[in-house]
Design a protein around this motif. Structure first.
Motif, PDB file in Angstrom:
ATOM      1  N   UNK A  56       0.862   0.293   9.360  1.00  0.00           N
ATOM      2  CA  UNK A  56       1.013  -1.102   8.972  1.00  0.00           C
ATOM      3  C   UNK A  56       0.708  -1.223   7.484  1.00  0.00           C
ATOM      4  N   UNK A  57       1.528  -1.899   6.788  1.00  0.00           N
ATOM      5  CA  UNK A  57       1.409  -2.143   5.362  1.00  0.00           C
ATOM      6  C   UNK A  57       0.240  -3.102   5.082  1.00  0.00           C
ATOM      7  N   UNK A  58      -0.450  -2.896   3.967  1.00  0.00           N
ATOM      8  CA  UNK A  58      -1.607  -3.743   3.614  1.00  0.00           C
ATOM      9  C   UNK A  58      -1.239  -5.222   3.550  1.00  0.00           C
ATOM     10  N   UNK A  59      -0.072  -5.527   2.962  1.00  0.00           N
ATOM     11  CA  UNK A  59       0.345  -6.921   2.840  1.00  0.00           C
ATOM     12  C   UNK A  59       0.590  -7.543   4.211  1.00  0.00           C
ATOM     13  N   UNK A  60       1.207  -6.814   5.110  1.00  0.00           N
ATOM     14  CA  UNK A  60       1.427  -7.324   6.473  1.00  0.00           C
ATOM     15  C   UNK A  60       0.105  -7.563   7.192  1.00  0.00           C
ATOM     16  N   UNK A  61      -0.821  -6.670   6.995  1.00  0.00           N
ATOM     17  CA  UNK A  61      -2.134  -6.813   7.611  1.00  0.00           C
ATOM     18  C   UNK A  61      -2.843  -8.048   7.065  1.00  0.00           C
ATOM     19  N   UNK A  62      -2.787  -8.235   5.757  1.00  0.00           N
ATOM     20  CA  UNK A  62      -3.409  -9.420   5.139  1.00  0.00           C
ATOM     21  C   UNK A  62      -2.759 -10.704   5.644  1.00  0.00           C
ATOM     22  N   UNK A  63      -1.427 -10.729   5.720  1.00  0.00           N
ATOM     23  CA  UNK A  63      -0.727 -11.930   6.212  1.00  0.00           C
ATOM     24  C   UNK A  63      -1.083 -12.240   7.659  1.00  0.00           C
ATOM     25  N   UNK A  64      -1.292 -11.197   8.454  1.00  0.00           N
ATOM     26  CA  UNK A  64      -1.702 -11.397   9.846  1.00  0.00           C
ATOM     27  C   UNK A  64      -3.025 -12.162   9.905  1.00  0.00           C
ATOM     28  N   UNK A  65      -3.997 -11.733   9.094  1.00  0.00           N
ATOM     29  CA  UNK A  65      -5.289 -12.408   9.082  1.00  0.00           C
ATOM     30  C   UNK A  65      -5.179 -13.830   8.528  1.00  0.00           C
ATOM     31  N   UNK A  66      -4.342 -14.040   7.519  1.00  0.00           N
ATOM     32  CA  UNK A  66      -4.150 -15.392   6.958  1.00  0.00           C
ATOM     33  C   UNK A  66      -3.561 -16.341   7.998  1.00  0.00           C
ATOM     34  N   UNK A  67      -2.720 -15.822   8.858  1.00  0.00           N
ATOM     35  CA  UNK A  67      -2.103 -16.637   9.916  1.00  0.00           C
ATOM     36  C   UNK A  67      -3.146 -17.172  10.891  1.00  0.00           C
ATOM     37  N   UNK A  68      -4.257 -16.464  11.022  1.00  0.00           N
ATOM     38  CA  UNK A  68      -5.305 -16.859  11.961  1.00  0.00           C
ATOM     39  C   UNK A  68      -6.546 -17.414  11.273  1.00  0.00           C
ATOM     40  N   UNK A  69      -6.360 -17.934  10.047  1.00  0.00           N
ATOM     41  CA  UNK A  69      -7.417 -18.686   9.381  1.00  0.00           C
ATOM     42  C   UNK A  69      -8.397 -17.897   8.547  1.00  0.00           C
ATOM     43  N   UNK A  70      -8.189 -16.600   8.378  1.00  0.00           N
ATOM     44  CA  UNK A  70      -9.112 -15.787   7.592  1.00  0.00           C
ATOM     45  C   UNK A  70      -8.620 -15.706   6.146  1.00  0.00           C
ATOM     46  N   UNK A  71      -8.893 -16.770   5.404  1.00  0.00           N
ATOM     47  CA  UNK A  71      -8.395 -16.925   4.040  1.00  0.00           C
ATOM     48  C   UNK A  71      -9.033 -15.931   3.079  1.00  0.00           C
ATOM     49  N   UNK A  72     -10.269 -15.556   3.328  1.00  0.00           N
ATOM     50  CA  UNK A  72     -11.005 -14.680   2.422  1.00  0.00           C
ATOM     51  C   UNK A  72     -10.922 -13.208   2.820  1.00  0.00           C
ATOM     52  N   UNK A  73      -9.989 -12.853   3.694  1.00  0.00           N
ATOM     53  CA  UNK A  73      -9.893 -11.470   4.177  1.00  0.00           C
ATOM     54  C   UNK A  73      -9.709 -10.499   3.023  1.00  0.00           C
ATOM     55  N   UNK A  74     -10.389  -9.342   3.142  1.00  0.00           N
ATOM     56  CA  UNK A  74     -10.252  -8.292   2.139  1.00  0.00           C
ATOM     57  C   UNK A  74     -10.029  -6.968   2.845  1.00  0.00           C
ATOM     58  N   UNK A  75      -9.036  -6.232   2.399  1.00  0.00           N
ATOM     59  CA  UNK A  75      -8.840  -4.866   2.846  1.00  0.00           C
ATOM     60  C   UNK A  75      -9.720  -4.032   1.911  1.00  0.00           C
ATOM     61  N   UNK A  76     -10.846  -3.551   2.411  1.00  0.00           N
ATOM     62  CA  UNK A  76     -11.882  -2.965   1.577  1.00  0.00           C
ATOM     63  C   UNK A  76     -11.551  -1.552   1.115  1.00  0.00           C
TER      64      UNK A  76
END
Length: 87
Positions: A1-21
């Motif tokens: 899974x691409x980092x951007x897709x993973x980030x968008x997945x979390x944004x869809x569920x309300x995790x605005x501050x998500x960070x791929x560390x």
């Protein structure tokens, strides 16, 4: 899974501050690969009170309130905000 897709997945569920560390770690297995990401979700965001006010006499707020999709307590969805109708 691409980092951007993973980030968008979390944004869809309300995790605005998500960070791929960390960068993905890939391990090979006989049945395929295991890809491991380290993720900090942060807080899940929800909508608070939402209202519309208008200073334009020809646009009464009552006519726009029915168009609101944000409801108090509902989880923020970045996709829904991004894909809103163009008015």
């Amino acid at each position: 899974m691409d980092r951007d897709l993973l980030r968008r997945h979390y944004l869809k569920y309300g995790y605005v501050d998500v960070r791929i560390v960390s960068a993905p770690r890939i391990r090979s297995r006989p049945e395929g690969f295991i890809i491991t990401f380290t993720i900090e979700e942060g807080e899940q965001y929800h909508f608070g009170a939402v209202d519309i006010r208008s200073n334009i006499p020809e646009v009464p707020p009552e006519t726009l309130r029915s168009q609101l999709r944000a409801e108090p307590g509902r989880v923020y969805n970045a996709d829904a905000v991004r894909n809103r109708p163009n008015w």
